[in-house]
Design an enzyme around this catalytic site. Sequence first.
Site, PDB file in Angstrom:
ATOM      1  N   HIS A  32       0.831  -1.209   0.000  1.00  0.00           N
ATOM      2  CA  HIS A  32       0.000   0.000   0.000  1.00  0.00           C
ATOM      3  C   HIS A  32       0.866   1.260   0.000  1.00  0.00           C
ATOM      4  O   HIS A  32       0.375   2.345   0.303  1.00  0.00           O
ATOM      5  CB  HIS A  32      -0.905   0.031   1.227  1.00  0.00           C
ATOM      6  CG  HIS A  32      -1.750  -1.178   1.393  1.00  0.00           C
ATOM      7  ND1 HIS A  32      -2.633  -1.594   0.428  1.00  0.00           N
ATOM      8  CD2 HIS A  32      -1.847  -2.078   2.407  1.00  0.00           C
ATOM      9  CE1 HIS A  32      -3.246  -2.694   0.846  1.00  0.00           C
ATOM     10  NE2 HIS A  32      -2.779  -3.011   2.037  1.00  0.00           N
ATOM     11  N   HIS A  35      -7.162  -4.471  -0.963  1.00  0.00           N
ATOM     12  CA  HIS A  35      -6.504  -5.743  -1.246  1.00  0.00           C
ATOM     13  C   HIS A  35      -7.229  -6.459  -2.377  1.00  0.00           C
ATOM     14  O   HIS A  35      -7.088  -7.659  -2.551  1.00  0.00           O
ATOM     15  CB  HIS A  35      -6.506  -6.648  -0.012  1.00  0.00           C
ATOM     16  CG  HIS A  35      -6.021  -5.987   1.220  1.00  0.00           C
ATOM     17  ND1 HIS A  35      -6.856  -5.323   2.086  1.00  0.00           N
ATOM     18  CD2 HIS A  35      -4.771  -5.842   1.715  1.00  0.00           C
ATOM     19  CE1 HIS A  35      -6.126  -4.816   3.078  1.00  0.00           C
ATOM     20  NE2 HIS A  35      -4.875  -5.107   2.875  1.00  0.00           N
TER      21      HIS A  35
END
Lengths: 327, 327
Positions: free
Chosen positions: B56, B215
């Site tokens: 991320h 995700h």
Amino acid sequence: MKKFINSVDDFVPHGVAGLVMAHDDLLALHAEPLFVHRRSAKHGRVALVAGGGSGHEPLHTGYVGPGMLDAACPGQVFTAPLPDQIAAAARHVEAGKGVLLIVKNYAGDGASFQTASDMLDLDHATVLVNDDVAVESSTHTVGRRGVAGTVVVEKMVGAAAERGADLFECKAIGDRVNACTASMGVAFTSCTVPDAAAPTFDIGPADMEIGVGIHGEPGRYRRAVAPADEIVSLLVEPLLKDLGVARGQQVLLLVNGFGGTPLMELHLLNRIAGRHLQERGITVRRRLVGNFATSLEMAGASITLTVLDDALAALWDAPVTTPALRW
Amino acid sequence: MKKFINSVDDFVPHGVAGLVMAHDDLLALHAEPLFVHRRSAKHGRVALVAGGGSGHEPLHTGYVGPGMLDAACPGQVFTAPLPDQIAAAARHVEAGKGVLLIVKNYAGDGASFQTASDMLDLDHATVLVNDDVAVESSTHTVGRRGVAGTVVVEKMVGAAAERGADLFECKAIGDRVNACTASMGVAFTSCTVPDAAAPTFDIGPADMEIGVGIHGEPGRYRRAVAPADEIVSLLVEPLLKDLGVARGQQVLLLVNGFGGTPLMELHLLNRIAGRHLQERGITVRRRLVGNFATSLEMAGASITLTVLDDALAALWDAPVTTPALRW
């Protein structure tokens, strides 16, 4: 085509307007003809104007601000800006000390900036950036292409202009930075130009293009994707050869993502390239890692080296306040 | 799998090491257990520790530095950090005023941070971020997911800690920012986790996933890609409803890229979202546009709104010096 877009015609002007909205403390928009310039007026300084096709953001619009560019002229995606944009931007930001035009070496950009130059009745000079060592000529070029090294040229000349260097000196510094800067890139995937709506090139599911251009132009060769260590060697060795970097010298290492590669991978390349250079007795004195000269959403990266001395390191370290670079 | 990688095991530690090399004026690496912390020591301030799965970036490691986090603990890609990492980081940066743990609401992260919390014999508190309005539960969560709003929480609490707020106040501010922050995302493509070597999900060549998680978790629904104007409506309207934003209120607008979307498209979304909000009588007081909470190379973006008052705007405006945010 999976893009955030309303229409091909609005894409660049509305995207550039969005950039200016996000940074309205620094930037102002000139809508017709389209360019971005610094919000704060300046006096008695050489003005720096760059430009080129859109799709390489943050190059060049993201580098407008104190310590770097005075204006940037975005063309349509992967298309040179029009001479009117460049001439209008130069006239707008000129402040009595002349204008330095910074141009990546592509046929279209060269022609537009040359025509703009002919239109200008103010003191100006041009720096042509051609840092890409991959190929001597390509689809869009005569001679080497200008790629991520342009960021280094714009940063260092911007620092020189900010500290009061005159037009002659700014041009000399720009030429010198270009001469000691070299880049080479690799692509895993193509990018898709909105106007074309199809990928610029096809590439096999396990292949990579070594020496790719930032518009997806062909590079040196295509081969199977290799471990990161090996890719770094394939990119760095031609740079060292081109620049003739010797043991004991110092470099700026720029690991640049083309847009579609995660930051973690770029930082992994940074670590590997640093060790690779260290093993050759070369000191990495400064580093920059991120997406600085992109090719839309292309997955891939380039490595740029600039041979540093104290003078160039000081220009690199000088304060800069732009959307994409600030320290 | 087309990635810059040597081995799955080395990917995160070596990538994080590369980040620290690129920012060694700000960051220091703690290798075993792995975390990143500020280089400069601090005293008499609440210490902020965040963490979560890698992939991320720049979240969270890119937000370590003056005005934001004291330490960040990266797990393997899309995998929570281990309790040992979190506890060691908390002990390392604690400076007499306690530690605030900032956690995105996922089952794995929650469990790791809870175990770390049980291990700590120092003053600490936890802020749980759950800004994603898309779904109430998902593959990895009970309750709403924590996504890009985490950046806003970390920035504002970081500013509070820097100006000397105590642990109780820092936790209260974090909870308050989380409560007035909402996010929703859209994906055009999946991402590929190195360990899995295949895309996380399949999506049709002309489809998008509205409400996707960072995700690649399922969102609210899938439909054909629409013009950017329409996509912005699909993202912003649920945010306004969730937050109950009324005409006359002010917001921070964060347009966040998931990693594989060009900056120009994000700025285009910024312009559209700003106009959309303006038409509803809502003032966009601050904007942030770029890749701030990514999902590897996923193409797509999220929009985050934080309802601002003067106090929160001042926390946002306070100086910050980190790899990914600085002003």
